[in-house]
Design an enzyme around this catalytic site. Structure first.
Site, PDB file in Angstrom:
ATOM      1  N   ASP A   1     -66.807  -7.719  94.822  1.00  0.00           N
ATOM      2  CA  ASP A   1     -67.438  -6.404  94.856  1.00  0.00           C
ATOM      3  C   ASP A   1     -68.356  -6.217  93.654  1.00  0.00           C
ATOM      4  O   ASP A   1     -69.531  -5.864  93.779  1.00  0.00           O
ATOM      5  CB  ASP A   1     -66.345  -5.329  94.878  1.00  0.00           C
ATOM      6  CG  ASP A   1     -66.872  -3.957  95.255  1.00  0.00           C
ATOM      7  OD1 ASP A   1     -68.072  -3.828  95.571  1.00  0.00           O
ATOM      8  OD2 ASP A   1     -66.073  -3.003  95.248  1.00  0.00           O
TER       9      ASP A   1
ATOM     10  N   ASP B   1     -72.673  -6.670  93.377  1.00  0.00           N
ATOM     11  CA  ASP B   1     -73.466  -5.525  92.926  1.00  0.00           C
ATOM     12  C   ASP B   1     -74.348  -5.908  91.738  1.00  0.00           C
ATOM     13  O   ASP B   1     -75.488  -5.449  91.622  1.00  0.00           O
ATOM     14  CB  ASP B   1     -72.549  -4.369  92.535  1.00  0.00           C
ATOM     15  CG  ASP B   1     -72.054  -3.580  93.727  1.00  0.00           C
ATOM     16  OD1 ASP B   1     -72.266  -4.040  94.869  1.00  0.00           O
ATOM     17  OD2 ASP B   1     -71.442  -2.514  93.539  1.00  0.00           O
TER      18      ASP B   1
ATOM     19  N   ASP C   1     -66.402 -13.807  84.448  1.00  0.00           N
ATOM     20  CA  ASP C   1     -67.189 -13.175  83.398  1.00  0.00           C
ATOM     21  C   ASP C   1     -68.333 -14.086  82.949  1.00  0.00           C
ATOM     22  O   ASP C   1     -69.443 -13.626  82.672  1.00  0.00           O
ATOM     23  CB  ASP C   1     -66.309 -12.757  82.223  1.00  0.00           C
ATOM     24  CG  ASP C   1     -65.352 -13.851  81.760  1.00  0.00           C
ATOM     25  OD1 ASP C   1     -65.189 -14.855  82.475  1.00  0.00           O
ATOM     26  OD2 ASP C   1     -64.741 -13.687  80.688  1.00  0.00           O
TER      27      ASP C   1
ATOM     28  N   LYS D   1     -60.611 -15.665  87.482  1.00  0.00           N
ATOM     29  CA  LYS D   1     -60.189 -15.404  86.099  1.00  0.00           C
ATOM     30  C   LYS D   1     -58.773 -15.952  85.906  1.00  0.00           C
ATOM     31  O   LYS D   1     -57.898 -15.298  85.341  1.00  0.00           O
ATOM     32  CB  LYS D   1     -60.264 -13.902  85.810  1.00  0.00           C
ATOM     33  CG  LYS D   1     -60.183 -13.542  84.324  1.00  0.00           C
ATOM     34  CD  LYS D   1     -61.343 -14.048  83.503  1.00  0.00           C
ATOM     35  CE  LYS D   1     -61.219 -13.582  82.040  1.00  0.00           C
ATOM     36  NZ  LYS D   1     -62.209 -14.252  81.177  1.00  0.00           N
TER      37      LYS D   1
ATOM     38  N   TYR E   1     -57.324  -4.043  95.707  1.00  0.00           N
ATOM     39  CA  TYR E   1     -57.641  -3.059  96.736  1.00  0.00           C
ATOM     40  C   TYR E   1     -56.533  -2.939  97.786  1.00  0.00           C
ATOM     41  O   TYR E   1     -56.749  -2.361  98.848  1.00  0.00           O
ATOM     42  CB  TYR E   1     -58.955  -3.423  97.438  1.00  0.00           C
ATOM     43  CG  TYR E   1     -60.198  -3.247  96.589  1.00  0.00           C
ATOM     44  CD1 TYR E   1     -60.125  -2.714  95.305  1.00  0.00           C
ATOM     45  CD2 TYR E   1     -61.445  -3.605  97.068  1.00  0.00           C
ATOM     46  CE1 TYR E   1     -61.260  -2.558  94.538  1.00  0.00           C
ATOM     47  CE2 TYR E   1     -62.591  -3.453  96.309  1.00  0.00           C
ATOM     48  CZ  TYR E   1     -62.491  -2.926  95.029  1.00  0.00           C
ATOM     49  OH  TYR E   1     -63.634  -2.767  94.266  1.00  0.00           O
TER      50      TYR E   1
END
Length: 326
Positions: A223, A227, A199, A167, A120
């Site tokens: 983020d 969610d 993951d 990751k 971002y």
């Protein structure tokens, strides 16, 4: 001491749920001075800019900002506002409340998301008709600052430690730096950490969310994973959040502008009101913040409820009920 609060309703249902949260704050009769400002799609249409300079400057110079919702111009509003308060961490609780039809009612998580860099950072380029690139930025300093906050958060909250979601097995340089920086600070502070691949976390949290309590994440992972957790507790409409900087903060519900119900007066104000409670706690009003949380929880359990929770109450009905509980 009087605290100055900027109120930015934004777009869609932000125009309804933000005034509801302000009504709750005003009922407590604390030493707050409210400044209303504007931003969002409608401001872009009227003025040519989604975030006016005066709104940015208010957020950058006052104690806290309460924000409602952003529409299509979210990236042009939220990201600069986070910069205005120098927010380095996004705090996103995902808690299942009594009375809410949650997929996993045992869920009680808090995500601490790095809030300044990662993908971002805004370094995107279209190099040809066939090729676009995105540069991911990760620094030790930002990762360490997040880790310091996380250590204080778990120490103050009585947690045993926190998970680090990453990751680094694939993004060895960027997520590797993030992981190493966070774990190093925690080791120096004597705070326990446990690593989990992001993951794998996405699977494990759905199967058994009680495995986790505080999760520290890079920007994009925080983020997406928060969610995902929202789906376990009843949807994005239930999640509050705080963007914390060294001297000021920005507080907002995670949900969007919900244009399909905007203007109907039936938006659920719970997430915005709890975001306001997080703001109170940030400003040192812990008891009042907890009072609001307790009142919201009682209303969610006993009603009235807005249509998204199976009821037929209006935004105003729910706000009145929270104030009555207070």
């Amino acid at each position: 001491m009087t605290h100055e609060i900027v109120v930015i309703p934004g777009d869609g249902i932000g125009q309804e749920v933000t005034p509801a949260a302000v009504r709750v704050l005003e009922f407590l009769d604390l030493a707050f001075e409210f400044h209303e400002a504007d931003a969002g799609d409608h401001v872009l249409a009227e003025t040519g800019e989604a975030l006016p300079e005066e709104t940015y400057e208010l957020a950058a110079s006052t104690d806290a900002t309460l924000f409602g919702a952003a529409g299509e111009t979210a990236a042009d509003v939220i990201l600069p506002l986070r910069t205005a308060v120098d927010s380095f961490v996004n705090v996103r609780p995902a808690t299942a409340y009594p009375g809410v039809d949650a997929l996993r009612p045992e869920t009680d998580l808090v995500f601490l998301r790095e809030n300044t860099e990662g993908v971002y950072s805004g370094h995107e380029d279209r190099l040809s008709d066939d090729l676009s690139t995105l540069t991911r930025v990760v620094t030790s300093s930002a990762s360490e600052r997040l880790a310091e906050f996380a250590c204080e958060f778990v120490e103050d909250g009585g947690y045993d430690g926190f998970h680090v979601a990453h990751k680094a097995n694939v993004m060895r340089e960027t997520d590797g730096r993030f992981r190493d920086s966070v774990v190093s600070v925690a080791e120096e502070r004597g705070v326990e950490t446990e690593e989990v691949l992001m993951d794998a976390f996405a699977t494990h949290v759905c199967l058994d969310p009680t495995q986790f309590d505080v999760v520290v994440c890079p920007n994009l992972a925080g983020d997406v994973l928060s969610d995902l957790a929202a789906g376990l507790v009843g949807g994005l409409g239930m999640l509050p959040s705080a963007n914390i900087g060294p001297d000021r903060g920005l507080f907002e519900p995670v949900h969007g502008s919900a244009p399909d119900i905007a203007g109907e007066g039936v938006a659920n104000p719970a997430a915005t009101i709890v975001s306001a409670a997080m703001m109170l706690e940030y400003l040192g009003h812990d008891d009042e913040g907890q009072r609001i949380r307790d009142a919201v929880e009682a209303v969610l359990e006993d009603g009235p409820r807005t249509p998204d929770l199976g009821g037929d109450a209006s935004t105003e009905d729910v706000t009145d009920a929270v104030i009555e509980r207070l």
